[in-house]
Design an enzyme around this catalytic site. Structure first.
Site, short mmCIF file in Angstrom:
data_model
loop_
_atom_site.label_atom_id
_atom_site.label_comp_id
_atom_site.label_asym_id
_atom_site.label_seq_id
_atom_site.Cartn_x
_atom_site.Cartn_y
_atom_site.Cartn_z
N ARG A 1 0.83 -1.28 -0.17
CA ARG A 1 0.07 -0.10 -0.11
C ARG A 1 0.96 1.39 -0.09
NH1 ARG A 1 -3.39 1.01 5.23
NH2 ARG A 1 -1.25 1.02 6.07
N CYS B 1 -0.14 5.57 0.81
CA CYS B 1 -0.98 6.34 1.24
C CYS B 1 -0.26 7.82 1.23
CB CYS B 1 -1.44 6.06 2.66
SG CYS B 1 -2.36 7.04 3.36
#
Length: 158
Positions: free
Chosen positions: A136, A138
């Site tokens: 991920r 972000c």
């Protein structure tokens, strides 16, 4: 394998058409009641499709907290309520493609305010509850579509 790919494309097209029906069909105020053959096909001119398959990979467009029935934003600026809807929308696209969150290999989370990270991460962690979480990134952004506080896209191994 080719028949599975065709089925995935058909299901993703169905999600596209459902979204089109929510915005009045053509995205320009068209009548919801007009059901022409043209509206039943995916339109290549649509700006964003919920997903696109390339080989054995599904690239899912970023999801914001739009209610698929009304086309309106959910949450009134509450990042947790928005995140719940974003993840519901993502699950709908994954389900239409015949896959699950456990097959997601990469996500990007876009936040209007990075201070919301802990709240979003708690809900994100519940959604991706398998033995291995996706990779991920972000990032905080200046603005998101429709004034959203959170948007999440993903890449899925089929």
């Amino acid at each position: 394998r080719d028949s599975r790919r065709a089925g995935i494309r058909k299901n993703i097209v169905a999600v596209c058409l459902e979204a089109a029906d929510q915005d009045g069909g053509e995205g320009n105020g068209g009548s919801r009641h007009r059901r022409s053959a043209e509206r039943r096909r995916a339109r290549p001119g649509r700006a964003v499709q919920p997903g696109r398959q390339g080989g054995d990979v599904l690239y899912c467009s970023g999801q914001v907290a739009l209610d698929p029935k009304t086309g309106e934003m959910v949450g009134d600026g509450d990042v947790e309520a928005e995140t719940v809807q974003v993840l519901k929308n993502m699950r709908a696209v994954l389900t239409a493609a015949g896959t699950t969150p456990q097959n997601v290999v990469r996500t990007t989370v876009f936040l209007a305010d990075l201070a919301d990270f802990a709240k979003v991460n708690a809900l994100y962690s519940e959604f991706f509850d398998g033995p291995v979480s996706p990779a991920r990134a972000c990032v905080q952004v200046a603005a998101l579509p429709k004034g959203a506080r959170v948007e999440i896209d993903c890449i899925v191994a089929l």
